[in-house]
Scaffold this motif. Structure first.
Motif, PDB file in Angstrom:
ATOM      1  N   GLN A  66      -6.286 -13.634   0.677  1.00 53.43           N
ATOM      2  CA  GLN A  66      -6.955 -12.771   0.476  1.00 53.43           C
ATOM      3  C   GLN A  66      -6.310 -11.407   2.003  1.00 53.43           C
ATOM      4  O   GLN A  66      -6.199 -10.328   2.385  1.00 53.43           O
ATOM      5  CB  GLN A  66      -8.207 -12.565   1.868  1.00 53.43           C
ATOM      6  N   ARG A  67      -4.623 -11.439   2.294  1.00 55.46           N
ATOM      7  CA  ARG A  67      -3.999 -10.733   2.870  1.00 55.46           C
ATOM      8  C   ARG A  67      -3.846  -9.559   2.042  1.00 55.46           C
ATOM      9  O   ARG A  67      -3.458  -9.933   0.228  1.00 55.46           O
ATOM     10  CB  ARG A  67      -2.355 -11.652   3.286  1.00 55.46           C
ATOM     11  N   LEU A  68      -3.615  -8.449   2.227  1.00 61.80           N
ATOM     12  CA  LEU A  68      -3.781  -7.029   1.363  1.00 61.80           C
ATOM     13  C   LEU A  68      -2.586  -6.241   2.221  1.00 61.80           C
ATOM     14  O   LEU A  68      -2.291  -6.236   3.205  1.00 61.80           O
ATOM     15  CB  LEU A  68      -4.937  -6.475   1.769  1.00 61.80           C
ATOM     16  N   ALA A  69      -1.886  -5.038   1.523  1.00 60.47           N
ATOM     17  CA  ALA A  69      -0.765  -4.953   1.715  1.00 60.47           C
ATOM     18  C   ALA A  69      -1.201  -3.440   2.706  1.00 60.47           C
ATOM     19  O   ALA A  69      -2.425  -3.176   2.738  1.00 60.47           O
ATOM     20  CB  ALA A  69      -0.353  -3.878   0.605  1.00 60.47           C
ATOM     21  N   PRO A  70      -0.398  -3.014   3.614  1.00 56.98           N
ATOM     22  CA  PRO A  70      -0.670  -2.387   4.643  1.00 56.98           C
ATOM     23  C   PRO A  70      -1.129  -0.876   3.966  1.00 56.98           C
ATOM     24  O   PRO A  70      -1.526  -0.016   4.885  1.00 56.98           O
ATOM     25  CB  PRO A  70       0.350  -2.392   5.721  1.00 56.98           C
ATOM     26  N   PHE A  71      -0.158  -0.918   3.250  1.00 63.53           N
ATOM     27  CA  PHE A  71       0.099   0.621   2.452  1.00 63.53           C
ATOM     28  C   PHE A  71      -0.585   0.664   0.858  1.00 63.53           C
ATOM     29  O   PHE A  71      -0.404  -0.419  -0.364  1.00 63.53           O
ATOM     30  CB  PHE A  71       1.099   1.250   2.702  1.00 63.53           C
ATOM     31  N   ALA A  72      -0.922   1.567   0.503  1.00 59.94           N
ATOM     32  CA  ALA A  72      -1.323   2.089  -1.154  1.00 59.94           C
ATOM     33  C   ALA A  72      -0.371   1.620  -1.558  1.00 59.94           C
ATOM     34  O   ALA A  72       0.811   3.196  -1.185  1.00 59.94           O
ATOM     35  CB  ALA A  72      -2.363   3.323  -1.101  1.00 59.94           C
ATOM     36  N   PHE A  73      -0.052   1.257  -2.765  1.00 56.90           N
ATOM     37  CA  PHE A  73       1.047   1.458  -4.067  1.00 56.90           C
ATOM     38  C   PHE A  73       0.855   3.080  -4.378  1.00 56.90           C
ATOM     39  O   PHE A  73      -0.154   3.300  -5.634  1.00 56.90           O
ATOM     40  CB  PHE A  73       1.195  -0.073  -4.845  1.00 56.90           C
ATOM     41  N   ASN A  74       2.131   3.169  -4.517  1.00 57.14           N
ATOM     42  CA  ASN A  74       2.294   4.647  -5.442  1.00 57.14           C
ATOM     43  C   ASN A  74       3.683   4.462  -6.209  1.00 57.14           C
ATOM     44  O   ASN A  74       4.371   4.013  -6.454  1.00 57.14           O
ATOM     45  CB  ASN A  74       1.981   5.476  -4.444  1.00 57.14           C
ATOM     46  N   ASP A  75       4.464   5.720  -6.715  1.00 59.10           N
ATOM     47  CA  ASP A  75       5.513   5.286  -7.956  1.00 59.10           C
ATOM     48  C   ASP A  75       6.916   4.978  -6.884  1.00 59.10           C
ATOM     49  O   ASP A  75       7.693   4.542  -7.088  1.00 59.10           O
ATOM     50  CB  ASP A  75       5.904   7.473  -8.015  1.00 59.10           C
ATOM     51  N   GLN A  76       6.065   5.705  -5.135  1.00 59.23           N
ATOM     52  CA  GLN A  76       7.843   5.797  -4.698  1.00 59.23           C
ATOM     53  C   GLN A  76       7.600   3.715  -4.646  1.00 59.23           C
ATOM     54  O   GLN A  76       8.895   3.291  -4.553  1.00 59.23           O
ATOM     55  CB  GLN A  76       7.414   5.990  -3.593  1.00 59.23           C
ATOM     56  N   SER A  77       6.915   3.734  -4.158  1.00 58.07           N
ATOM     57  CA  SER A  77       6.549   1.979  -3.560  1.00 58.07           C
ATOM     58  C   SER A  77       7.846   1.162  -4.403  1.00 58.07           C
ATOM     59  O   SER A  77       8.317   0.303  -4.993  1.00 58.07           O
ATOM     60  CB  SER A  77       5.874   1.733  -3.095  1.00 58.07           C
ATOM     61  N   VAL A  78       7.004   1.405  -6.025  1.00 63.75           N
ATOM     62  CA  VAL A  78       6.737   0.768  -7.274  1.00 63.75           C
ATOM     63  C   VAL A  78       8.692   0.803  -8.116  1.00 63.75           C
ATOM     64  O   VAL A  78       9.017  -0.422  -8.175  1.00 63.75           O
ATOM     65  CB  VAL A  78       6.488   1.431  -8.514  1.00 63.75           C
ATOM     66  N   THR A  79       8.977   1.789  -7.587  1.00 65.24           N
ATOM     67  CA  THR A  79      10.493   2.395  -7.834  1.00 65.24           C
ATOM     68  C   THR A  79      11.079   1.549  -6.858  1.00 65.24           C
ATOM     69  O   THR A  79      12.265   1.003  -7.258  1.00 65.24           O
ATOM     70  CB  THR A  79      11.275   3.759  -7.442  1.00 65.24           C
ATOM     71  N   ALA A  80      10.865   1.631  -5.831  1.00 66.90           N
ATOM     72  CA  ALA A  80      11.927   0.723  -4.672  1.00 66.90           C
ATOM     73  C   ALA A  80      11.651  -1.175  -5.061  1.00 66.90           C
ATOM     74  O   ALA A  80      12.602  -1.262  -5.122  1.00 66.90           O
ATOM     75  CB  ALA A  80      10.784   0.808  -3.133  1.00 66.90           C
ATOM     76  N   GLY A  81      10.482  -1.277  -5.237  1.00 65.84           N
ATOM     77  CA  GLY A  81       9.606  -2.570  -5.806  1.00 65.84           C
ATOM     78  C   GLY A  81      10.737  -2.700  -6.814  1.00 65.84           C
ATOM     79  O   GLY A  81      11.164  -4.326  -7.185  1.00 65.84           O
TER      80      GLY A  81
END
Lengths: 290, 325
Positions: A19-34
């Motif tokens: 049930q653990r959740l990410a501490p930030f909302a995913f956006n284009d930036q996090s997708v690119t970094a990912g």
């Protein structure tokens, strides 16, 4: 063949981890970094998401874009990347928590029906302390390192109880953990036993880093301390001894002596012969004069 | 008085004044010339200064002692690494270190990432190996396994003993390197090495044209040279920067551990987990290759116990389907 393989199909993740959740909302930036992180760390086994060009291993690594992986909760994916199992390596020492979440963001970008739930920031506000410090003390008799964790709470330093703490020795390529992870007691203290034969520098100094493990809650809190608890590093350079393979100056003495004497003997013999020839020549001259 | 003046003008009293008008003229002219040149230079310098004042750009530079300083952009000179410096530090090695590699055979699945990373770093062709993964099978009834095999960096290196020109040498940190500026290509070392770790450049090396003007780095052995030897270098250039070797960090399966024996610690290239070397070797029954030869290698192997993968059916011991020409 091994126990690891047969159980790999059912990878149990505990309820709270799921049930653990990410501490930030995913956006284009996090997708690119990912994507960048995925391409360095994951692509060699999992292939390009959506293309099914993963390696044929046992168990099959699987394409992250498929149902098999997308059906996992965010927390489960995070946990599996963090812990690893069998052929899947653990990324706990390679990727920071935020980076793992970025990889999750990238994997989720292949799922159109995905809607993200972001962890509430409440948890962070619950932390009573505005600043945290760790003090490491040495108890030579018991071969123990005692860490005291204190937090600044309204101008007062109060102990931080029940939080995970690790102590690690600095090595050339990474941190060597000493003892296990310990929880602090109500005084904010935890004790670690260090091995007697831990290697130190030329003076026996060991640089220790004490760090809180719950980075979600506290961020990265760590303290560096140096103690003289290690064995002296008195190792000599590996090319110090005289040896057949070493440089000319460090050649074995028997080799130098025998080589020089052979050279001297050969030249000596040549000169001896020349000298004798000269003697014969002059002796012959004398005869003819008389 | 009047008389004297007259005399001097007419050039009669040579001792007292320089009565020679031509010499006098030349002297004055020289003085004037010098003054003009100095003045001109001063004006020109001033002009240059004024001219450049407006467009003086500065750049931020990080100094050796980690200070960030600003210097005029036109003062920046590109430093090309000096061959002599590279050779000297390459021979000396890194102080108070003893590099050691541990290879866990139970984890290798022949992903060939180590081979590729190595070949691209050292500018090798697909069929030139510093490290290679061999398909091994000890006996009829025993299972096959993959074995990555780099140079063993022996503490008693037979290859170095036989080199007639001091081209290959062992450093204080245990690495055996080759200086291809000295190598004469006699290949004695290839014959002497019991691990077949060395290869010879029979043809012009890869990217020979592109790397023509590059300064030779003995710790990377690039640019490679035709008619010389090359082999695994434990990525001496990366170790200097505190980074794991190319092959170690490229492995996706956690096969390689690398570290300093003096610190009794090795770090896994995949998981970046640091463990105690002595414990790792003891717990897994580590061994070294051909110990009976007394070469004392710096590479340890952990036996292929509880292998993490099935051996691929299309690959059989002795077969090499690993590169495409």
């Amino acid at each position: 063949m091994s126990g690891l393989k047969s159980t790999a199909q059912e990878w149990e993740v505990s309820e709270d981890k799921q049930q653990r959740l990410a501490p930030f909302a995913f956006n284009d930036q996090s997708v690119t970094a990912g994507e960048e992180l995925y391409n360095t760390n994951c692509i060699s086994c999992h292939g390009n998401p959506g293309q099914g060009n993963y390696q044929q291993l046992d168990p099959i690594p699987g394409d992250p874009a498929t149902e098999k992986i997308q059906s996992n909760s965010d927390g489960s994916i995070y946990y599996k990347i963090y812990e690893g199992k069998g052929l899947m390596p653990s990324f706990r020492n390679i990727l920071a928590p935020d980076e793992i979440w970025e990889v999750v963001a990238y994997i989720r970008s292949f799922n159109d029906s995905y809607k993200q739930l972001v962890a509430e920031v409440q948890k962070l506000e619950n932390v009573r302390w505005s600043e945290i410090k760790i003090l490491l003390a040495l108890n030579r008799e018991n071969k123990e390192l005692t860490a005291t964790v204190k937090g600044l709470e309204e101008d007062k330093w109060t102990p931080v109880p029940n939080t995970g703490l690790i102590v690690a020795a600095e090595r050339y390529f990474g941190q060597l953990q000493i003892d296990e992870e310990k929880l602090t007691d109500e005084k904010g203290m935890a004790s670690f036993t260090y091995p007697e034969n831990i290697k130190g520098d030329t003076l026996g100094h060991v640089k220790l880093q004490s760090m809180l493990t719950d980075q979600d809650l506290f961020g990265r809190v760590s303290t560096d301390t140096t103690f003289r608890i290690g064995m002296l590093n008195d190792a000599q350079p590996l090319n110090k001894e005289r040896a057949l393979w070493n440089s000319n100056k460090k050649a074995p003495l028997w080799l130098i002596i025998s080589y020089i004497s052979v050279v001297l003997a050969v030249w000596g013999f040549i000169f001896y012969v020349l000298f004798q020839l000269r003697k014969i020549y002059f002796a012959g001259k004398k005869e003819t004069v008389n | 008085m009047e008389e004297e003046k007259r005399k001097s003008l007419s050039g009669e009293n040579n001792e007292k004044t320089s009565g020679n008008p031509r010499r006098d003229f030349l002297k004055k002219f020289g003085l004037l010339g010098a003054a003009a040149a100095t003045g001109g230079a001063a004006i020109y310098t001033g002009y240059r200064y004024e001219h450049s004042k407006g467009k003086h750009e500065t750049v931020k530079v990080l100094t050796d002692d980690n200070r960030l300083v600003e210097i005029p952009a036109d003062q920046v000179k590109d430093v090309t690494s000096d061959l002599k410096v590279l050779q000297t530090r390459g021979r000396e090695g890194i102080k108070s270190r003893r590099w050691v590699m541990v290879i866990d055979l139970s984890k290798c699945r022949n992903a060939r990432q180590c081979v590729n990373a190595c070949q691209s770093a050292h500018q090798l062709r697909p069929y030139e190996y510093h490290i290679n993964t061999l398909i091994m099978k000890e006996d009829q009834g025993t299972p096959p396994y993959f074995m990555p095999k780099p140079c063993q960096h022996c503490d008693n290196p037979p290859c170095v003993s036989v080199c007639p020109v001091d081209a290959t040498f062992k450093r204080q940190d245990g690495i055996v390197l080759i200086d291809n500026e000295r190598c004469i290509g006699c290949r004695f070392c290839i014959a002497a090495c019991p691990y077949s770790a060395r290869i010879f450049h029979w043809e012009k090396p890869k990217n020979a044209e592109a790397n023509k003007d590059m300064t030779y780095d003995v710790e990377l052995n690039v640019p490679q040279k035709k008619g010389t030897i090359t082999k695994c270098l434990f990525s001496a250039d990366r170790l200097r920067e505190g980074e794991l070797p190319y092959c170690v960090s490229a492995c996706p399966n956690g096969v390689f551990y690398f570290g300093d024996e003096n610190e009794d610690a090795v770090t896994n290239g995949t998981t970046k987990e640091t463990v105690r070397l002595s414990t790792l070797l003891e717990d897994n029954g580590a061994y070294r290759l051909m110990p009976e030869l007394g070469t004392d290698p710096r590479v340890y192997y952990l036996p292929p116990r509880n292998r993490l993968f099935d051996f691929p059916e299309d690959q059989q011991p002795g077969e090499h389907k690993d590169f495409i020409l």
